[in-house]
Design an enzyme around this catalytic site. Structure first.
Site, mmCIF file in Angstrom:
data_model
loop_
_atom_site.group_PDB
_atom_site.id
_atom_site.type_symbol
_atom_site.label_atom_id
_atom_site.label_comp_id
_atom_site.label_asym_id
_atom_site.label_seq_id
_atom_site.Cartn_x
_atom_site.Cartn_y
_atom_site.Cartn_z
ATOM 1 N N CYS B 87 0.959 -1.273 0.106
ATOM 2 C CA CYS B 87 0.052 0.065 -0.021
ATOM 3 C C CYS B 87 0.758 1.300 -0.079
ATOM 4 C CB CYS B 87 -0.991 -0.110 1.204
ATOM 5 S SG CYS B 87 -2.256 1.249 1.168
ATOM 6 N N HIS B 228 -3.710 -5.440 1.347
ATOM 7 C CA HIS B 228 -2.762 -5.641 2.645
ATOM 8 C C HIS B 228 -2.745 -7.111 2.955
ATOM 9 C CE1 HIS B 228 -2.318 -1.464 4.308
ATOM 10 N NE2 HIS B 228 -3.089 -1.308 3.577
ATOM 11 N N GLU B 230 -1.199 -8.570 5.224
ATOM 12 C CA GLU B 230 -1.042 -8.890 6.800
ATOM 13 C C GLU B 230 -2.331 -8.656 7.273
ATOM 14 O OE1 GLU B 230 -0.362 -6.129 5.243
ATOM 15 O OE2 GLU B 230 -1.167 -4.470 6.426
#
Lengths: 161, 269
Positions: B87, B228, B230
């Site tokens: 990002c 993302h 994660e």
């Protein structure tokens, strides 16, 4: 012949401008302009084209919508755009579609009833204060624009002198 | 195997990114931007996590890209160490010129931009600006092409969230899109749940050219991605409508990105 008039609103923060401070800091500390650059300030520029109405009165109305007087100041320039002598103004605008400018135009036309608004353009004007003479200052302003102020894949710039 | 998770002022995903790094069996630590840049050489890989470095002042990623730590990171990239930018990390890598990696080698030019989102449907702009949602990604590159998708097979589908205002890949560099496609540098594209690329909103969530969500540099060690991973590392992070959420012990799809990085380092050590 077009009778359209252009209302330019130059808008700046009257509180400290953190973005301008960050740009100044980056130019001096990271990009080596500390020996020529004294200060950096920033303005927003709205250029609103109208096809009828009294531009001075319209400018007051547009300013009520686009300027937050609690934190911003502005001046109006009709059919002209000029800047002070003590800095180099660099105008940065998107050369790809500017969604925010389109949104402002639609807001003025459709929601606020200003059907005489033909077009809205938006830009940022970086006011670069140099301690060098103008020819060198203009060259440095171009370097600053290309090394930091724009990404050429979406932005263009113009030195407004 | 030690990973530096870079932290700039305004980064806000560093802690969950570090959890993901450690959960796949790598060591890691948060590396603040103002530490001595030379210390980066002690790490085997790098992640630049998401957030809003320097409050996105001027434009996303550009102020961070001028920090000395990024010059040091360029050197680490040059010797083949893996770097994943997520990002805002992707935006920083683009502004640094590490991605896509200049079409004219070693020129250091910025060859593309991640511009403001413009969502288009049936020829009309239907939305602009910041957007967050779960998206489907199709892995476009061959496996082993790129550090961050090293262990992912071509055509694999991953459901991972996005959250950004400037992820619209644009370029005026002649020949760049062809090069990215021809050389397998397009790593992920936005798609529908069946893997079809539909180049309009809501499938292409930000107006990105050719629905591109992630690219790598020419050698493949540097990956930038807008989604993302994660935030989809564990199955329990998945949205309520996803049946995998009911099996919280299972890995989430984002785990594969971090496992890939680990595998890449193992193979290239």
């Amino acid at each position: 012949m077009s009778m359209n008039r252009k209302i330019n609103l130059r808008v700046w923060l009257k509180i400290p401008d953190a973005e301008a401070a960050t740009v100044k800091n980056t130019l001096i500390r990271r990009l080596g302009f500390g020996n020529v650059l004294d200060d950096v300030k920033k303005e927003r520029l709205f250029s609103i084209e109208v096809d009828s109405g009294d531009p001075a009165e319209l400018a007051k109305s547009f300013a009520r919508e686009l300027v937050n007087e609690n934190k911003e100041s502005h001046i109006v320039l009709i059919d002209e755009l000029k800047f002070e002598e003590d800095y180099v103004p660099v105008k940065v605008a998107l050369h790809i579609e500017d969604g925010e400018a389109i949104s402002i135009r639609e807001r003025l036309r459709s929601r606020l009833g200003f059907e005489n608004v033909v077009d809205v353009k938006k830009a940022t004007v970086w006011k670069l204060y140099f301690n060098t003479l103008k020819p060198e200052a203009q060259i440095k302003a171009g370097e600053i624009a290309e090394r930091l102020l724009i990404n050429p894949h979406k932005d263009s710039y113009e030195i407004m002198i | 195997m030690k990973i530096a998770v870079l932290q700039f002022p305004g980064t806000n995903c560093e802690f969950e990114t570090l959890v993901a790094v450690k959960a796949v069996g790598m060591e890691g630590e948060i590396f603040r931007w103002n530490r001595s840049a030379g210390e980066l050489s002690g790490f085997d890989g790098f992640v630049i996590p998401g957030g809003f470095s320097y409050q996105d002042r001027l434009r996303a990623g550009v102020i961070a890209s001028k920090e000395p730590v990024m010059s040091a990171l360029k050197e680490e990239a040059g010797i083949g160490k893996p770097i994943i930018g997520i990002c805002n990390g992707f935006q920083i890598l683009v502004e640094t010129g590490l991605l896509p990696g200049s079409i004219e080698k070693s020129s250091g030019n910025v060859d593309m931009a991640l511009a403001q989102n413009v969502m288009v449907s049936q020829g009309k702009i239907v939305r602009r600006g910041y957007y967050c949602d779960w998206v489907n990604l199709r892995h476009e590159a061959p496996s082993k092409r790129c550090s961050g998708s090293f262990a992912i097979e071509r055509g694999a589908l991953l459901k991972i969230p996005i959250a950004h205002g400037e992820g619209n890949l644009v370029t005026t560099t002649p020949g760049l899109m062809k090069k990215l496609n021809d050389e397998g540098q397009v790593v992920f594209r936005y798609c529908d749940r069946n893997g079809r690329i539909i180049n309009e909103f809501p499938f292409n969530v930000n107006g990105s050219t050719e629905s591109i969500a992630a690219i790598c540099n020419e050698p493949g060690n540097v990956l930038g991605m807008m989604p993302h991973p994660e935030r989809a590392f564990f199955a329990w992070q998945l949205p309520a409508f996803d049946p995998r959420k009911q099996r919280p012990d299972e890995p989430g799809p984002g785990r594969r990105v971090f496992e890939s990085m680990k595998r890449y380092i193992e193979v290239n050590a």
